[in-house]
Design an enzyme around this catalytic site. Sequence first.
Site, mmCIF file in Angstrom:
data_model
loop_
_atom_site.group_PDB
_atom_site.id
_atom_site.type_symbol
_atom_site.label_atom_id
_atom_site.label_comp_id
_atom_site.label_asym_id
_atom_site.label_seq_id
_atom_site.Cartn_x
_atom_site.Cartn_y
_atom_site.Cartn_z
ATOM 1 N N GLY A 124 0.359 -0.991 0.307
ATOM 2 C CA GLY A 124 0.209 0.003 0.047
ATOM 3 C C GLY A 124 0.859 1.715 0.212
ATOM 4 O O GLY A 124 0.285 2.714 0.188
ATOM 5 N N ASP A 174 6.492 -1.479 -13.255
ATOM 6 C CA ASP A 174 6.488 -1.785 -12.239
ATOM 7 C C ASP A 174 6.765 -3.605 -12.628
ATOM 8 O O ASP A 174 7.610 -3.801 -11.652
ATOM 9 C CB ASP A 174 4.630 -2.107 -11.532
ATOM 10 C CG ASP A 174 4.608 -0.807 -11.033
ATOM 11 O OD1 ASP A 174 4.995 0.003 -11.423
ATOM 12 O OD2 ASP A 174 3.921 -1.475 -10.690
ATOM 13 N N TYR A 223 -7.403 8.122 -11.274
ATOM 14 C CA TYR A 223 -6.076 7.933 -12.269
ATOM 15 C C TYR A 223 -6.840 7.620 -13.163
ATOM 16 O O TYR A 223 -6.727 8.276 -14.196
ATOM 17 C CB TYR A 223 -6.141 6.628 -11.586
ATOM 18 C CG TYR A 223 -4.726 5.963 -12.692
ATOM 19 C CD1 TYR A 223 -3.815 6.142 -12.904
ATOM 20 C CD2 TYR A 223 -5.721 5.079 -13.346
ATOM 21 C CE1 TYR A 223 -2.947 5.628 -13.244
ATOM 22 C CE2 TYR A 223 -4.739 4.260 -13.901
ATOM 23 C CZ TYR A 223 -3.751 4.796 -14.115
ATOM 24 O OH TYR A 223 -2.274 3.885 -15.119
#
Length: 382
Positions: A124, A174, A223
């Site tokens: 998180g 990522d 987003y």
Amino acid sequence: MSLKEKTQSLFANAFGYPATHTIQAPGRVNLIGEHTDYNDGFVLPCAIDYQTVISCAPRDDRKVRVMAADYENQLDEFSLNAPIVAHENYQWANYVRGVVKHLQLRNNSFGGVDMVISGNVPQGAGLSSSASLEVAVGTVLQQLYHLPLDGAQIALNGQEAENQFVGCNCGIMDQLISALGKKDHALLIDCRSLGTKAVSMPKGVAVVIINSNFKRTLVGSEYNTRREQCETGARFFQQPALRDVTIEEFNAVAHELDPIVAKRVRHILTENARTVEAASALEQGDLKRMGELMAESHASMRDDFEITVPQIDTLAEIVKAVIGDKGGVRMTGGGFGGCIVALIPEELVPAVQQAVAEQYEAKTGIKETFYVCKPSQGAGQC
């Protein structure tokens, strides 16, 4: 006890025989290049020395058994002979199941496996604990069964699992940095071609990540809004993505765009240019220029992309006041909370830590979490 020792010991206890391999995949931090990934742009992340570690062994049947050491040793079991569906209760298990399912679609020449998983990537905090898990599981199967997959394919497989099986939208950065990271280097990634270039990091510089611990609430909806605004901008210029628009083209017609869309587009165009320049500044050891680019990036995220919050701005200001032009600091990640990243000469780290400890909570009422990291190697045996 290291994660390797912990998972090997748990493996022997749980399954009654020793693991044959131990695999790690790291988390990451993005040094510069924010919200550029889904605009086919450039990013400059580095892998960090927080990782997911899996002790494992092949089985001679088609069964997969997975124990999650960080979730009270919960055990998931499924067969490669049956359709792989989501686990009803264990969210962590869906990352594993998704990776295995999508790997079957790519290359079905693997059998069963026993795994024990543990990690220390903070969850998180925007440091990609999920991508690190996906890449670790993919690497386990690739190594145990000698699958002809390279790091980029393992990364793409993880992204597919997260998007299609777990149901979270994410870019490719990522997973790619977790699979392909290089010790003492950052990685300049072209998110269109998936081409990568290793960029050496200056010696004696720490990668410091500070979690604001401000609870992100808007991140999902905002987003998506930012993504739509960028797509609107690309359509205005009749281009597939903002990557294909030059700053000169933008400046000539910016007044014709919706003012908010214009701000969003300007961030992406300038951030792409900053990211490419940052890679060469880092390579030349020019920490002063890198610091200027990081400051410009933060200002652009604050004023044009409007994704920072006062707590994050405060944190960045406290750090900047200590390091001056000897390093750089900016928000990193999706925005609306989360972390800042700073490149700091190692000898200044204690002063930065002290300043943040004394001022941040006093100004915001929230206690930060401070991580000092090293640019680390991507996924592989440990």
